[in-house]
Design a protein around this motif. Structure first.
Motif, short mmCIF file in Angstrom:
data_model
loop_
_atom_site.label_atom_id
_atom_site.label_comp_id
_atom_site.label_asym_id
_atom_site.label_seq_id
_atom_site.Cartn_x
_atom_site.Cartn_y
_atom_site.Cartn_z
N LEU A 20 -19.93 3.20 162.98
CA LEU A 20 -20.44 3.45 164.32
C LEU A 20 -21.06 4.83 164.46
N ASP A 21 -20.81 5.69 163.47
CA ASP A 21 -21.17 7.11 163.56
C ASP A 21 -20.62 7.70 164.85
N GLU A 22 -19.33 7.47 165.07
CA GLU A 22 -18.67 7.88 166.31
C GLU A 22 -17.28 8.42 165.99
N THR A 23 -16.84 9.42 166.76
CA THR A 23 -15.49 9.95 166.59
C THR A 23 -14.60 9.46 167.72
N TYR A 24 -13.29 9.48 167.47
CA TYR A 24 -12.32 9.05 168.47
C TYR A 24 -12.24 10.02 169.65
N HIS A 25 -12.57 11.29 169.39
CA HIS A 25 -12.48 12.31 170.44
C HIS A 25 -13.72 13.20 170.39
N SER A 26 -13.85 14.03 171.40
CA SER A 26 -14.96 14.97 171.45
C SER A 26 -14.86 15.99 170.32
N HIS A 27 -16.01 16.31 169.70
CA HIS A 27 -16.00 17.33 168.65
C HIS A 27 -15.77 18.72 169.24
N HIS A 28 -15.87 18.86 170.58
CA HIS A 28 -15.59 20.12 171.24
C HIS A 28 -14.08 20.40 171.30
N GLY A 29 -13.28 19.39 171.06
CA GLY A 29 -11.82 19.58 171.06
C GLY A 29 -11.09 18.32 171.47
N ALA A 30 -10.40 17.70 170.54
CA ALA A 30 -9.66 16.47 170.84
C ALA A 30 -8.55 16.72 171.84
N LEU A 31 -7.77 17.76 171.59
CA LEU A 31 -6.61 18.04 172.44
C LEU A 31 -7.04 18.48 173.84
N GLN A 32 -8.02 19.38 173.94
CA GLN A 32 -8.45 19.86 175.26
C GLN A 32 -9.04 18.71 176.07
N GLU A 33 -9.74 17.79 175.43
CA GLU A 33 -10.32 16.66 176.15
C GLU A 33 -9.22 15.76 176.72
N ALA A 34 -8.22 15.45 175.90
CA ALA A 34 -7.13 14.58 176.34
C ALA A 34 -6.39 15.19 177.52
N LYS A 35 -6.11 16.48 177.45
CA LYS A 35 -5.38 17.15 178.54
C LYS A 35 -6.21 17.21 179.82
N HIS A 36 -7.51 17.48 179.68
CA HIS A 36 -8.36 17.64 180.86
C HIS A 36 -8.57 16.30 181.57
N VAL A 37 -8.87 15.26 180.80
CA VAL A 37 -9.23 13.97 181.41
C VAL A 37 -8.01 13.20 181.86
N PHE A 38 -6.98 13.14 181.02
CA PHE A 38 -5.89 12.21 181.28
C PHE A 38 -4.62 12.87 181.84
N ILE A 39 -4.52 14.19 181.73
CA ILE A 39 -3.38 14.88 182.35
C ILE A 39 -3.84 15.57 183.63
N LYS A 40 -4.70 16.57 183.53
CA LYS A 40 -5.14 17.29 184.72
C LYS A 40 -5.78 16.36 185.75
N ASN A 41 -6.66 15.48 185.29
CA ASN A 41 -7.38 14.58 186.21
C ASN A 41 -6.88 13.15 186.11
N GLY A 42 -5.67 13.00 185.60
CA GLY A 42 -5.06 11.68 185.49
C GLY A 42 -3.68 11.68 186.10
N ILE A 43 -2.68 11.76 185.27
CA ILE A 43 -1.31 11.60 185.75
C ILE A 43 -0.89 12.70 186.74
N ASN A 44 -1.44 13.89 186.62
CA ASN A 44 -1.09 14.96 187.56
C ASN A 44 -1.59 14.71 188.98
N ARG A 45 -2.44 13.72 189.15
CA ARG A 45 -2.96 13.42 190.48
C ARG A 45 -2.14 12.34 191.20
N LEU A 46 -1.15 11.80 190.51
CA LEU A 46 -0.30 10.78 191.12
C LEU A 46 1.05 11.35 191.49
N LYS A 47 1.61 10.87 192.57
CA LYS A 47 2.94 11.27 193.00
C LYS A 47 3.75 10.01 193.25
N LYS A 48 4.39 9.52 192.20
CA LYS A 48 5.17 8.30 192.32
C LYS A 48 6.46 8.44 191.52
N TYR A 49 7.49 7.71 191.93
CA TYR A 49 8.77 7.71 191.22
C TYR A 49 8.63 7.07 189.85
#
Length: 224
Positions: A20-49
């Protein structure tokens, strides 16, 4: 599927799919991308038990790790049920070569790195405390036939539209939306205009947000 190891700009690794000539994560940073998209703008936006998460797709397991790390170090919720679909699972040696455990301080998270890749597919596994992971080896288009509770949070982390455009079109997005509870959050690294229009047409409220490093924008979408 032939995959090779690549190091991204933040020092974390990803895998490159030659066909596919494709990577699983951004070449700018796999870890920073995961934290920004799915933690900061993902689970941290929910308030549930209790939060039910659906991920497309499991890939390297990095999104599971950053979610587990956030869950263990904060009081964001009491329980997480995490469902992750993947059609082409990594071999354990491929996962081990990523060495993601080196990027986390919590010993439980370090140990979980191997555990999440070695647990059986198709079974709900208790990873740590009240964090449950069920990996599902299945094509994304079969999601309508997979039993799961109403989903509060979707990690839409498919390969990019350049190489797999069908994954970003209405048929799959609609099936995902039908799994979600009202008030649920759909988060993704993409900001494609066509995706925004699809989500709005499916009765989502779409927000444009600052993207992770290397991307100007990303989107959150809330199911009405």
């Amino acid at each position: 599927m032939l995959r090779s190891l690549k190091t991204t700009q933040d020092g974390s690794k990803t895998l490159h799919v030659s066909s596919l000539d494709e990577t699983y994560h951004s070449h700018h940073g796999a870890l920073q991308e995961a934290k920004h998209v799915f933690i900061k703008n993902g689970i941290n936006r929910l308030k549930k038990y209790e939060i039910n998460i659906l991920e497309l797709g499991f890939g390297t397991g990095l999104n599971v790790l950053v979610t587990l790390d956030e869950y263990l170090k904060t009081d964001i919720c009491h329980k997480i049920n995490y469902y992750s679909l993947e059609k082409y699972p990594l071999k354990l040696e491929e996962a081990s070569s990523l060495e993601y455990d080196k990027f986390f301080e919590n010993e439980f998270v370090k140990n979980a790195f191997t555990k999440i890749h070695s647990t059986d597919w198709g079974k709900s596994e208790n990873i740590e405390k009240d964090f449950f992971l069920q990996k599902i080896e299945e094509d994304f288009y079969n999601i309508k036939d997979i039993e799961m509770p109403p989903i509060d949070l979707v990690y839409f982390d498919c390969f990019g539209a350049r190489v797999q455009p069908d994954l970003w079109e209405e048929p799959l997005v609609k099936m995902v939306a039908e799994k979600m509870t009202p008030g649920g959050l759909f988060t993704t690294y993409s900001s494609k205009g066509s995706l925004q229009r699809i989500l709005k047409g499916l009765n989502f409220e779409v927000e444009k947000l600052e993207g992770p490093k290397g991307k100007r924008e990303m989107i959150n979408a809330w199911k009405k």
